[in-house]
Design a protein around this motif. Structure first.
Motif, PDB file in Angstrom:
ATOM      1  N   SER A 180       0.865  -1.169   0.000  1.00 42.34           N
ATOM      2  CA  SER A 180       0.000   0.000   0.000  1.00 42.34           C
ATOM      3  C   SER A 180       0.904   1.221   0.000  1.00 42.34           C
ATOM      4  O   SER A 180       2.111   1.110   0.173  1.00 42.34           O
ATOM      5  CB  SER A 180      -0.890   0.022   1.235  1.00 42.34           C
ATOM      6  N   THR A 235      -3.197   7.605   0.061  1.00 44.88           N
ATOM      7  CA  THR A 235      -4.222   6.632  -0.263  1.00 44.88           C
ATOM      8  C   THR A 235      -4.253   6.425  -1.763  1.00 44.88           C
ATOM      9  O   THR A 235      -4.250   7.367  -2.526  1.00 44.88           O
ATOM     10  CB  THR A 235      -5.576   7.123   0.236  1.00 44.88           C
ATOM     11  N   HIS A 239     -11.649   9.010   4.824  1.00 47.95           N
ATOM     12  CA  HIS A 239     -10.221   8.741   4.697  1.00 47.95           C
ATOM     13  C   HIS A 239      -9.856   7.395   5.324  1.00 47.95           C
ATOM     14  O   HIS A 239      -9.172   6.571   4.733  1.00 47.95           O
ATOM     15  CB  HIS A 239      -9.452   9.873   5.372  1.00 47.95           C
ATOM     16  N   GLN A 263     -10.988   4.543   3.254  1.00 49.83           N
ATOM     17  CA  GLN A 263     -10.157   4.356   2.068  1.00 49.83           C
ATOM     18  C   GLN A 263      -8.887   3.581   2.412  1.00 49.83           C
ATOM     19  O   GLN A 263      -8.443   2.723   1.667  1.00 49.83           O
ATOM     20  CB  GLN A 263      -9.789   5.709   1.448  1.00 49.83           C
ATOM     21  N   ARG A 264      -8.323   3.894   3.589  1.00 47.38           N
ATOM     22  CA  ARG A 264      -7.112   3.167   3.984  1.00 47.38           C
ATOM     23  C   ARG A 264      -7.439   1.707   4.284  1.00 47.38           C
ATOM     24  O   ARG A 264      -6.668   0.811   3.977  1.00 47.38           O
ATOM     25  CB  ARG A 264      -6.459   3.828   5.197  1.00 47.38           C
ATOM     26  N   GLN A 265      -8.618   1.484   4.874  1.00 48.43           N
ATOM     27  CA  GLN A 265      -9.018   0.100   5.120  1.00 48.43           C
ATOM     28  C   GLN A 265      -9.243  -0.622   3.798  1.00 48.43           C
ATOM     29  O   GLN A 265      -8.888  -1.784   3.645  1.00 48.43           O
ATOM     30  CB  GLN A 265     -10.315   0.062   5.943  1.00 48.43           C
ATOM     31  N   GLU A 325      -7.748  -0.094   1.132  1.00 51.30           N
ATOM     32  CA  GLU A 325      -6.459  -0.429   0.557  1.00 51.30           C
ATOM     33  C   GLU A 325      -5.957  -1.770   1.103  1.00 51.30           C
ATOM     34  O   GLU A 325      -5.430  -2.598   0.370  1.00 51.30           O
ATOM     35  CB  GLU A 325      -5.467   0.682   0.881  1.00 51.30           C
ATOM     36  N   PRO A 368       0.044   3.077   7.189  1.00 49.41           N
ATOM     37  CA  PRO A 368      -1.385   2.761   7.099  1.00 49.41           C
ATOM     38  C   PRO A 368      -2.233   3.549   8.100  1.00 49.41           C
ATOM     39  O   PRO A 368      -3.440   3.658   7.912  1.00 49.41           O
ATOM     40  CB  PRO A 368      -1.444   1.256   7.400  1.00 49.41           C
TER      41      PRO A 368
END
Lengths: 287, 237, 612
Positions: free
Chosen positions: C443, C447, C509, C512-514, C516, C533
């Protein structure tokens, strides 16, 4: 052998001329991030402008002195009318708008000067040429053009390396936002750069006008070749444009001697070879 | 009493759909040093960029030394006396150190140059030694000195330092802090973003903490030191 | 992701189709010829939209294939007899396709501005090949005296010299081309193309060979353009080098943008609008009629004459106005008023009987790894081992080379020296997609999900990466398996079911990271490289994601860069400290916390005070 020598000289001279046009294109893209397809139109307007101005002044160099500032001014107007709307838009829209500008410029050319080819006289004091062998001479005017282009190239390098505006241009290539944050209005910078690019293309068109006839669409091959030069040299690199233009000029000239039917293809093949070896161009940052 | 060096009122800034600054009001008196603290992603950099004119807020107003600059471009704000030392330094790699420094050299609105080249070189002797090197040949610490020096040469009345000592070894960090102190003492107002809480508390006249796009604390170093719970919640120390 | 056309679009297209079907009954010869030309142009421009709008490749040399297709008909036609249509069509497609394969293998190496210029240059190369040489009449062009005929045995099925038959053939060809592309972009292959348009590095990091995908797209578009060109040559029976030239390419881009890039139907509307505008501007009588609506007859006639005389200038102004006023084209207007597209509901998946066996996590070992940029050594002789099923944190001040380190591990950067072994396999210096296929997923600091796609679509693309061949046109094959992987990944990453069908751009936000992380799980990666992360997350989100990482380490190896000291000290099994590109320390969190050098170099005050 003499023919090869003449072609080599022509190639260098053609390359130097293309450098003028390509350097404007590479600056405009390198600093402003705008793909300017109408760049060749400024070359065309330069050539036609030279035609008209020379009818009044009688001397191509006087026309040059008058024409370059006019071209710069014209560049300022075009930037203000059209180009400034493109800065925050994507490549696709830049391509589209500047392509539409070509349609407009071509039609304007037809209205003002008609569809027939014209010629611009070489000044009397540059008639004739240097004798290379019993049969061949090399025209003084071509030598003058080559010398002029070299002088412009040197002047550009000086401006870019040693002057304040040159510093701003270099800085703009690497970090536009910081230039703005340090107090330089990027709108004015862009207007200046675009107008300078237009003036460079027009300069090439003016000095080239006595070399060949002036005809509709004269700028289009110049645009395409300039693109090839910019790709070979690397976007934004004046040095790259110089080397690329000379390479293209010589390759084209020698191609005309050895593979007359495929001379233009050779130029594109050269570009493909450079791209495979160095995708960012000879002097460009890696793409 | 003269007008604040910077006065931002009710700033809202969006990036696309995300609402980054939520009604931030911010004031810095002339010559005052203010720290801006908070975790990553809380809006500190966006606030600095909004003040500098690099980001357009969707609403709110910014005044610089009493003049409304809300609709001015970054370049106009720079000429009006605001200088930014951005995150990542913003050095021009293809200009020499000397060219970087003199790039935007200009007097202030009184026609004075409080920070001429010699004084910047005196502040950062290492820049003087490397003045003919290209910008990309410098170490991180030297780049930060160059960025600060370049900002000083625009004769600012306020300087915004984003991540002032990010990525610097402790010794260099101390060096930067001591120069920032000298700059502050010379009468230039400053807003400083940094991760080193103790260094900032020692330096700043006033401290602010941002969380989720809002200012959640505004007070003296002593007041902040006393509130361990607050520090723990917002700064994670 | 490109959705099925909305009802309003289908209604418009069907109305146009009905009009076209009826046209031969009331239209004259000119109208039929004009309409055939528009439809052929339509095929040409939707093939260009596959490049521009779907794959994100702005080609300025697409007329090369259109022109080659046209010339192919000349080449295959006997001087005074009809060509066999059953041969002419495959020949055009093959010729254009093969040239597209050769040219494409070079141009697809480039991106952005270079791609535009290089395609332009290759187009001109083709143009000058016909213009400068005597092939097919050189500059003068060449005539195809007899139009192709389709016949089986002695039974003639179709003759292109029959205007009406030819017209219907073109209409059918356009409809089929549109349906073909609509199908293509929704296959696994087409979904990857759309992913490449929005975020090529991400697709590459998921394990897709984006070069191969882009080349395939380029060849398909070229072959279609060749087909259109062959039909075009049959209209007038005349071909000229200009057909390959950059003006044709430029006009095709115009039509794509005018209609709305990336919608497939838009460019067809663009071709229709453009042709009508051009035809109108050329005709002084039509212009006079239009102008007389707002002014008196004499002025209208005078103005109409002037505009028609310089119609291409008027066209230029029209195009500029259109670009500035409607950057998304006609389709942009339609979509704006038609509201958000309905998305396909997720399929019901039969629960799988067999329990997914826990795949083995992987070990990563780095030896004496260095990466220099010019004189700057960003990563300097790092040797470290990351055993499986653990959470490994990498910390260090900004600029310490952490992100460079991860970029070298994932193949985004080549190492200057040293080796990287995933299990026992050397992966140093391999391309990102090859590294990804071996089970390493990454990742990004920023993001890096595909914002215009829904969470589920993002994960579906990732799941597809387990079988990343570009030649996947079937939706059915492996579908259950992939859908299950998507569901499992969304669940594991903690994305609420009601959020899964929202566009990623509308997620918070933290989500979105989750997402990913969910993509990495869905891609089947066994070793996850995560670059910050937790950045920008609030305390609850941080807690949730930290717990997620711990859980994931049951069947993954996790290597992450993080600045949140509390979180990383709590979550990590080992910590690796980088300072100025060098490995300063590696060990359990407690050891690192008590390491004097680390405290001074990185943790500063915090370390000296020794607070938890």
């Amino acid at each position: 052998m003499d023919l090869v020598l003449i072609q080599l000289l022509n190639g260098v001279q053609y390359g130097l001329l293309i450098f003028l046009a390509a350097s404007g294109l590479t600056l405009v893209f390198g600093i402003m991030g705008v793909i300017n397809l109408s760049h060749g139109s400024f070359y065309m307007l330069g050539a036609y402008g030279a035609l008209t101005l020379t009818q009044f002044t009688g001397d191509i160099f006087l026309s040059l002195a008058l024409g370059v500032p006019l071209a710069f001014l014209f560049g300022v107007i075009i930037e203000w009318l059209f180009i400034r709307h493109l800065y925050d838009r994507d490549h696709l829209q830049q391509v589209l708008l500047t392509f539409a500008l070509i349609l407009i410029f071509n039609e304007a050319q037809k209205l003002l000067w008609g569809s027939y080819p014209h010629s611009v006289p070489v000044p009397g004091y540059l008639q004739g040429g240097v004798k290379i062998s019993a049969l061949l001479t090399y025209p003084y005017y071509r030598i003058a053009v080559a010398a002029f282009c070299v002088a412009i190239a040197l002047a550009m390098m000086f401006v870019i390396q040693k002057t304040r505006i040159g510093r701003i241009i270099r800085a703009g290539e690497s970090n536009r936002e910081m230039v703005e944050a340090l107090g330089i209005d990027s709108r004015l910078l862009f207007r200046f750069v675009f107008a300078a690019g237009a003036a460079l293309a027009a300069t090439a068109g003016i000095v080239a006008s006595p070399l060949e006839s002036v005809y509709p669409g004269i700028g289009e091959p110049v645009l395409i070749i300039s693109f090839v030069v910019v790709v070979i040299g690397g976007i934004g690199s004046i040095k790259g444009a110089f080397v690329g233009a000379l390479l293209i000029g010589v390759a084209d000239a020698l191609g005309k001697v050895y593979f007359p039917a495929f001379s233009s293809s050779i130029v594109y093949a050269l570009m493909a070879a450079v791209l495979i070896a160095r995708p960012g161009g000879l002097f460009g940052r890696a793409a | 009493m003269s007008a604040p060096a910077i006065l931002a009122e009710n700033i809202n800034t969006h990036y696309g759909r995300s609402h980054i600054l939520r009604g931030v009001s911010f004031r810095v008196a002339p010559g005052e040093t203010v720290s801006l603290l908070g975790r990553n992603g809380m809006g500190k950099t966006t606030l600095l960029r909004t003040l500098a004119g690099l980001v357009r807020p969707s609403s709110g107003s910014v005044r610089l030394n009493g003049t409304d600059v809300t609709s001015s471009r970054a370049s106009a704000r720079s000429r009006a006396g605001l200088a930014i030392v951005p995150e990542g330094r913003g050095i021009f790699p293809n200009l020499t150190v000397a060219e970087n420094l003199t790039f935007a050299s200009r007097p202030n609105n009184k026609g004075e140059r409080p920070w001429p080249l010699e004084r910047v070189y005196a502040l950062f002797p290492r820049l003087s030694e490397r003045k003919h090197h290209w910008g990309n040949e410098l170490s991180g610490g030297e780049q930060q000195m160059l960025s600060i020096g370049r900002a000083l040469m625009t004769s600012p009345s306020i300087i915004l330092l984003d991540e002032a000592t990010e990525g610097l070894a402790p010794k260099l960090r101390d060096e930067i802090w001591s120069t920032v102190k000298q700059i502050a003492q010379s009468g230039i107002a400053a807003i400083i973003v940094d991760k080193n809480l103790n260094d900032l508390l020692a330096l700043a006249d006033r401290n602010t903490i941002m969380a989720k796009g809002e200012i959640v604390f505004d007070g003296t170093s002593a007041a902040l030191r006393a509130d361990e719970a607050l520090i723990h919640r917002h700064l994670g120390v | 992701m490109l959705a099925r056309p909305r009802p309003i679009v289908i209604v418009i297209l069907l109305a146009l189709l009905a009009y076209a079907i009826a046209l031969p009954f009331f239209g004259g010869t000119f109208a039929l010829k004009f309409a055939a030309r528009v439809m052929i142009t339509g095929i040409f421009v939707i093939s260009l939209d596959l490049l521009i709008g779907v794959t994100g490749l702005v080609s300025f040399g697409h007329a090369l294939y259109f022109g080659l297709g046209a010339y192919s008909l000349y080449f295959i036609s006997p001087v005074s007899a009809a060509a066999n249509g059953f041969l002419a069509i495959p020949f055009a497609i093959l010729l254009a396709g093969i040239v597209a394969l050769i040219v494409g293998s070079v141009v697809v190496l480039t991106k952005g501005f270079y791609f535009i210029m290089v395609t332009l240059a290759f187009g001109q190369m083709g143009f000058s090949l016909f213009f400068d040489t005597k092939i097919a009449g050189g500059t003068d062009g060449a005539y195809i005296n007899v139009r192709p005929v389709f016949s089986i045995g002695s039974q003639q099925l179709l003759n292109f010299s029959n205007r009406t038959a030819f017209f219907y053939f073109c209409l059918a060809a356009l409809v089929l081309s549109y349906i073909f592309l609509l199908w293509l972009v929704r296959t696994p292959f087409g979904r990857v193309l759309q992913g490449i348009k929005h975020n090529e590095p991400r697709m590459s990091a998921l394990g897709f060979n984006t070069y191969a995908y882009k080349l395939a797209s380029y060849v398909i578009a070229g072959a279609m353009a060749g087909f259109a060109g062959m039909l075009f040559a049959a209209i007038d029976g005349y071909v000229a080098p200009e057909l390959l030239g950059w003006r044709e390419s430029g006009l095709a881009i115009m039509m794509v943008v005018l209609g709305g890039a990336g919608t497939l139907y838009g460019p067809v509307l663009g071709a229709i609008l453009y042709s009508i505008v051009e035809e109108t501007l050329k005709s002084s009588s039509e212009l006079t009629a239009i102008f007389s609506l707002v002014m008196n007859g004499a002025t209208a006639k005078w103005l109409g004459g002037i505009v028609a005389n310089s119609w291409s200038m008027a066209l230029g102004f029209f195009l500029i106005a259109a670009v500035l006023a409607a950057p998304k084209g006609i389709a942009g207007f339609i979509e704006k008023y038609a509201g958000e597209a309905k998305r396909a509901r997720p399929r019901e998946i039969a629960p799988s009987a067999e329990h997914r066996e826990r795949a083995k996590a992987m070990q990563l070992e780095v030896e004496n790894l260095s990466r220099a940029f010019g004189g700057l050594v960003a990563v300097n002789g790092v040797s470290v081992k990351f055993p499986p099923n653990k959470v490994h944190g990498i910390i260090g001040p900004n600029g310490a080379g952490k992100t460079t380190f991860i970029n070298v591990l994932s193949g985004a950067l080549k190492p200057t020296k040293g080796s990287i072994r995933l299990e026992s396999e050397e992966i140093g210096g391999q391309k990102p997609h090859n590294v990804a296929r071996r089970g390493l997923g990454r990742s990004y600091q920023r993001t890096n999900v595909l914002l215009p796609f829904t969470a589920r679509e993002n994960c579906a693309l990732a799941a597809q990466a387990q079988f990343p061949s570009p030649f996947r046109f079937s939706n059915k094959w492996r579908r259950d398996e992939e859908d299950r992987a998507v569901e499992a990944a969304l669940k594991a990453a903690g994305i609420a079911p009601e959020r899964a069908d929202m566009k990623a751009s509308n997620l918070s936000h933290g989500e979105q990271r989750q997402l990913e992380i969910a993509m990495l799980i869905a891609s089947g990666a066994k070793l996850l490289l995560l670059d910050e992360p937790l950045a920008g997350m609030g305390p609850e989100e941080t807690g949730r994601v930290t717990a997620l990482l711990r859980e994931l380490s049951a069947d993954h190896t996790i290597v992450l860069i993080e600045h949140d000291m509390d979180a990383i000290f709590a979550a990590a099994d080992t910590l690796t400290v980088l300072v100025e590109g060098k490995l300063l320390a590696h060990g359990a969190p407690e050891e690192i916390r008590n390491n004097k050098a680390v405290r001074e170099a990185y943790l500063g005050e915090w370390g000296r005070e020794g607070k938890p």
